[in-house]
Write a protein that holds these residues in place. Structure first.
Motif, mmCIF file in Angstrom:
data_model
loop_
_atom_site.group_PDB
_atom_site.id
_atom_site.type_symbol
_atom_site.label_atom_id
_atom_site.label_comp_id
_atom_site.label_asym_id
_atom_site.label_seq_id
_atom_site.Cartn_x
_atom_site.Cartn_y
_atom_site.Cartn_z
ATOM 1 N N PRO A 468 0.642 -1.105 0.051
ATOM 2 C CA PRO A 468 -0.032 -0.054 0.073
ATOM 3 C C PRO A 468 0.943 1.417 0.000
ATOM 4 O O PRO A 468 0.321 2.395 -0.216
ATOM 5 C CB PRO A 468 -0.688 -0.069 1.103
ATOM 6 N N THR A 469 2.269 1.078 0.157
ATOM 7 C CA THR A 469 3.116 2.423 0.360
ATOM 8 C C THR A 469 3.210 2.869 -1.047
ATOM 9 O O THR A 469 3.509 4.335 -0.910
ATOM 10 C CB THR A 469 4.164 2.056 0.959
ATOM 11 N N HIS A 470 3.649 2.030 -1.978
ATOM 12 C CA HIS A 470 3.850 2.772 -3.290
ATOM 13 C C HIS A 470 5.349 3.108 -3.270
ATOM 14 O O HIS A 470 5.691 4.008 -4.165
ATOM 15 C CB HIS A 470 2.952 3.466 -3.933
ATOM 16 N N GLU A 471 6.084 2.897 -2.333
ATOM 17 C CA GLU A 471 7.592 3.144 -2.349
ATOM 18 C C GLU A 471 8.429 2.286 -3.258
ATOM 19 O O GLU A 471 8.103 1.166 -2.791
ATOM 20 C CB GLU A 471 7.927 3.293 -0.738
ATOM 21 N N PRO A 472 9.232 2.805 -3.971
ATOM 22 C CA PRO A 472 10.271 1.782 -4.501
ATOM 23 C C PRO A 472 10.839 1.146 -3.507
ATOM 24 O O PRO A 472 11.455 1.649 -2.344
ATOM 25 C CB PRO A 472 11.152 2.884 -5.481
ATOM 26 N N LEU A 473 11.220 -0.331 -3.757
ATOM 27 C CA LEU A 473 12.230 -1.093 -3.067
ATOM 28 C C LEU A 473 13.606 -1.143 -3.283
ATOM 29 O O LEU A 473 13.875 -1.510 -4.083
ATOM 30 C CB LEU A 473 11.382 -2.489 -3.023
ATOM 31 N N TYR A 474 14.347 -0.384 -2.267
ATOM 32 C CA TYR A 474 15.718 -0.197 -2.384
ATOM 33 C C TYR A 474 16.638 -1.269 -2.025
ATOM 34 O O TYR A 474 16.395 -1.949 -0.911
ATOM 35 C CB TYR A 474 16.258 1.187 -1.855
ATOM 36 N N VAL A 475 17.143 -2.038 -3.051
ATOM 37 C CA VAL A 475 17.976 -3.085 -2.734
ATOM 38 C C VAL A 475 19.274 -2.868 -3.527
ATOM 39 O O VAL A 475 19.294 -2.974 -4.736
ATOM 40 C CB VAL A 475 17.394 -4.519 -2.945
ATOM 41 N N HIS A 476 20.403 -2.463 -2.749
ATOM 42 C CA HIS A 476 21.630 -2.111 -3.767
ATOM 43 C C HIS A 476 22.970 -2.467 -2.839
ATOM 44 O O HIS A 476 23.027 -2.350 -1.674
ATOM 45 C CB HIS A 476 21.498 -0.664 -4.043
ATOM 46 N N ALA A 477 23.962 -2.845 -3.749
ATOM 47 C CA ALA A 477 25.191 -2.798 -3.277
ATOM 48 C C ALA A 477 26.095 -1.922 -4.193
ATOM 49 O O ALA A 477 25.958 -1.960 -5.443
ATOM 50 C CB ALA A 477 25.777 -4.091 -3.225
ATOM 51 N N SER A 478 26.844 -0.949 -3.730
ATOM 52 C CA SER A 478 27.496 0.169 -4.205
ATOM 53 C C SER A 478 28.725 -0.569 -5.279
ATOM 54 O O SER A 478 29.204 -1.330 -4.949
ATOM 55 C CB SER A 478 27.839 1.255 -3.375
ATOM 56 N N GLY A 479 28.982 0.501 -6.078
ATOM 57 C CA GLY A 479 30.333 -0.027 -6.918
ATOM 58 C C GLY A 479 31.486 0.322 -6.211
ATOM 59 O O GLY A 479 32.551 0.362 -6.713
ATOM 60 N N HIS A 480 31.299 0.888 -4.941
ATOM 61 C CA HIS A 480 32.590 1.726 -4.333
ATOM 62 C C HIS A 480 32.915 1.111 -2.882
ATOM 63 O O HIS A 480 32.013 0.439 -2.320
ATOM 64 C CB HIS A 480 32.420 3.162 -3.966
ATOM 65 N N ALA A 481 34.026 1.174 -2.278
ATOM 66 C CA ALA A 481 34.535 0.656 -1.281
ATOM 67 C C ALA A 481 34.065 1.720 -0.032
ATOM 68 O O ALA A 481 33.724 2.867 -0.135
ATOM 69 C CB ALA A 481 36.216 0.763 -1.125
ATOM 70 N N SER A 482 33.830 1.104 1.149
ATOM 71 C CA SER A 482 33.524 1.645 2.484
ATOM 72 C C SER A 482 34.639 2.399 3.130
ATOM 73 O O SER A 482 35.784 2.044 2.675
ATOM 74 C CB SER A 482 32.811 0.654 3.465
ATOM 75 N N ARG A 483 34.385 3.291 4.094
ATOM 76 C CA ARG A 483 35.392 3.797 4.863
ATOM 77 C C ARG A 483 36.414 2.866 5.729
ATOM 78 O O ARG A 483 37.541 3.032 5.401
ATOM 79 C CB ARG A 483 34.724 4.418 5.876
ATOM 80 N N ALA A 484 35.865 1.687 5.939
ATOM 81 C CA ALA A 484 36.889 0.795 6.394
ATOM 82 C C ALA A 484 37.708 0.231 5.622
ATOM 83 O O ALA A 484 39.017 -0.071 5.680
ATOM 84 C CB ALA A 484 35.904 -0.331 7.243
ATOM 85 N N GLU A 485 37.340 -0.182 4.293
ATOM 86 C CA GLU A 485 38.022 -0.819 3.192
ATOM 87 C C GLU A 485 38.818 0.145 2.655
ATOM 88 O O GLU A 485 40.106 -0.279 2.384
ATOM 89 C CB GLU A 485 36.803 -1.190 2.433
ATOM 90 N N LYS A 487 40.255 2.883 4.236
ATOM 91 C CA LYS A 487 41.355 2.886 5.243
ATOM 92 C C LYS A 487 42.353 1.770 5.215
ATOM 93 O O LYS A 487 43.655 1.978 5.395
ATOM 94 C CB LYS A 487 40.572 2.958 6.835
ATOM 95 N N GLN A 488 41.902 0.628 5.261
ATOM 96 C CA GLN A 488 42.802 -0.594 5.070
ATOM 97 C C GLN A 488 43.795 -0.680 3.955
ATOM 98 O O GLN A 488 44.770 -0.904 3.861
ATOM 99 C CB GLN A 488 41.892 -1.965 5.389
ATOM 100 N N LEU A 489 43.100 -0.219 2.766
ATOM 101 C CA LEU A 489 43.767 -0.142 1.489
ATOM 102 C C LEU A 489 45.019 0.786 1.754
ATOM 103 O O LEU A 489 45.908 0.641 1.128
ATOM 104 C CB LEU A 489 42.830 0.396 0.430
ATOM 105 N N ILE A 490 44.492 1.910 2.048
ATOM 106 C CA ILE A 490 45.602 2.945 2.344
ATOM 107 C C ILE A 490 46.891 2.598 3.256
ATOM 108 O O ILE A 490 47.937 2.630 2.968
ATOM 109 C CB ILE A 490 44.987 4.555 2.945
ATOM 110 N N HIS A 491 46.342 1.722 4.427
ATOM 111 C CA HIS A 491 47.360 1.301 5.332
ATOM 112 C C HIS A 491 48.076 0.312 4.497
ATOM 113 O O HIS A 491 49.628 0.229 4.776
ATOM 114 C CB HIS A 491 46.540 0.761 6.446
#
Length: 530
Positions: A468-485, A487-491
């Motif tokens: 009943p909400t008519h909201e799009p259902l978002y399901v996604h995984a980005s093409g980009h690394a997270s902050r933790a990833e 940080k580890q890559l720079i280290h």
């Protein structure tokens, strides 16, 4: 010593244009378009003017005012002085730019100003504005990226901003006898092929040595670079990358290959530097599986047509829910161009029952073969039709594609790839009660995307989708690394200096970069000596 100058990608997502200079050698690292910056001035029905486009874009700061890189025909049309004399105008600024073309600088100096452009991957925010560059400048990219760029040109909107592989050189001419005004001035075009060079593991460009490393991203063919200057300085440019996709092993191999390098400079993207939690493509599959399994009517999913990983995920979902995946003709065109590349593991869609291609109604809207002359890729796998050679005409989708009325008859049989710009198809599909729309792409992060989102809700509400909400259902995984990833890559890479690009939050790098590395927030147009 070598230097870097950033002409895009600074405190913004995309638009990367990074100039590397080393003695007499100059190369750009990417030459993309920034969607946010263009959206500040333009929208769908307000665009740069066809025969004044480069000068419009330079005026508005979307591409740098720089001598020695651009096409001469986009800066000045030869013979324009005759028109100025005829109309009695001496204001040269309307037609002649003060920026010098690639040819002008090469003739004056005896050698070209720039020796090449390295393209990291096939997203418009990294390659679109190569269309403005002189066609003699070599474009270096992976074989897969070249295919992605060729496909984007073949199925795109056309116009000077989409002349990626063929530059349509503009020249002054006159109208013929059959026109309303015979002899009147006009502008004609002549196609000229751009020079592309396929990246191998190690190449030389003037005084610079370039190593490329395949990495995982939301478009196939992405690479990162390790560049060695004439003085032995080393620069790493990540392009865009992630650690959670189906080919995360590529990014891990890139990381491990650099463990003993200790580069002088690391230029690293930070799209998701503000996000702590890593994404997961496998979680996308499981969540979509759950949603599609619960759908009684038509299941629909929107995702970028260049995202081959997301296609494979949705193919798995369709198989696990006993549905047929119906994909867009743009995606089908790309898959057909990439199927010979073994490492991608793409099977031929033609004749495959589990995957079919959607055939839209076009032009006259009567499913006639003549309706597809202006959008040939909608009908099949060829856009190079020749009236004199019927073998050049491919009508695979016209013959074997799935049409709206077929889906309408048995909606629970299908999982339909339907992106936002194809929502007109809902009028023909008229999804049955209990239908679901999944948006397997990023959530809106700017005003233009939020306006698009409201339109999506209007469509869903009108056809009672995601009730009943008519909201799009978002399901996604980005093409980009997270902050933790990141940080580890720079280290692990342990660079002497870190330059952040492709991010709205460069200040976060101050918090995650090790104390032994200098953090540099680049300013647009400023030269940094390495």
């Amino acid at each position: 010593m070598a230097s870097l100058t950033f002409y895009g990608g600074v405190k913004e997502i995309g638009g990367n244009k990074i100039l590397l200079e080393d003695k007499g050698t100059r190369i750009f690292l990417d030459f993309g378009m920034c969607f946010d910056r263009k959206g500040d001035f333009y929208e769908e029905y307000l665009q740069p003017r066809t025969n004044n486009g480069l000068r419009d874009l330079m005026e508005l700061g979307m591409t740098p005012r720089m001598d020695g890189i651009y096409r001469n025909d986009l800066l000045k049309i030869n013979g324009i002085e005759d028109i100025m004399k005829e109309i009695g105008c001496d204001d040269m600024s309307l037609w002649i730019s003060d920026v010098k073309s690639y040819d002008e600088v090469a003739q004056k100096n005896g050698s070209p100003f720039i020796q090449g452009v390295l393209i990291s991957h096939g997203h418009l925010d990294h390659f679109q504005y190569i269309s403005l560059l002189d066609e003699k400048i070599p474009i270096y990219c992976s074989e897969i990226t070249k295919i992605v760029i060729e496909t984007a040109e073949a199925v795109g909107q056309g116009g000077f901003e989409h002349e990626f592989t063929v530059a349509k050189k503009r020249a002054l001419s006159t109208l013929g006898k059959s026109s309303y005004f015979p002899g009147a001035y006009t502008v004609t075009t002549e196609p000229v092929q751009r020079e592309y060079r396929t990246l191998t593991e190690r190449i030389g460009i003037g005084d610079i040595e370039v190593q490329s490393f395949p990495v995982d991203h939301s478009v196939p063919g992405a690479v990162a670079f390790l560049i060695t200057t004439s003085d032995g300085q080393t620069i790493v440019y990540t392009g865009d990358l992630r650690f959670h996709g189906s080919r995360s092993d590529l990014t891990e191999n890139f990381r491990s290959s650099l463990k003993d390098v200790t580069p002088d400079v690391l230029i690293i993207e930070g799209t998701r530097i503000d996000k702590d939690t890593p994404d997961s493509e496998s979680s996308v599959e499981e969540r979509c599986l759950d949603l599609v399994s619960q759908t009684e009517g038509l299941a629909m999913v929107g995702f970028a047509w260049k995202d081959i990983t997301r296609y494979q995920t949705m193919k798995n979902v369709a198989e696990r829910t006993n549905r047929i995946l119906v994909i867009s003709p743009k995606l089908a065109f790309l898959l057909n161009r990439l199927k010979h590349i073994e490492e991608l593991g793409i099977t031929d869609v033609s004749g495959e029952e589990a995957v079919r291609v959607y055939l839209k109604r076009k032009q006259n809207m009567i499913y006639s073969r003549g309706d597809y002359v202006s959008s040939k890729y909608d009908a099949g796998y060829s856009v190079d039709w020749d009236r004199g050679d019927p073998s050049t005409i491919n009508l695979e989708h016209f013959t074997n594609g799935i049409r709206a009325y077929e889906i309408k008859q048995n909606p629970s049989k299908y999982l339909l790839h339907l992106d936002y710009y194809d929502f007109n198809e809902l009028v023909d599909l008229r999804p049955a009660q209990g239908s679901t729309y999944i948006r397997a792409s990023s959530e809106p992060f700017n005003e233009e995307m939020r306006l698009d989102e409201e339109r999506v809700r209007m469509w869903l509400r009108h056809f009672d989708i995601n009730s009943p909400t008519h909201e799009p259902l978002y399901v996604h995984a980005s093409g980009h690394a997270s902050r933790a990833e990141i940080k580890q890559l720079i280290h692990d890479i342990n660079p002497k200096a870190v330059f952040s690009v492709h991010t709205r939050y460069p200040e976060i790098f101050d918090q995650i970069v090790p104390a032994n590395s200098e953090v540099v927030r680049p300013e647009e147009g400023k030269e940094y000596v390495i």
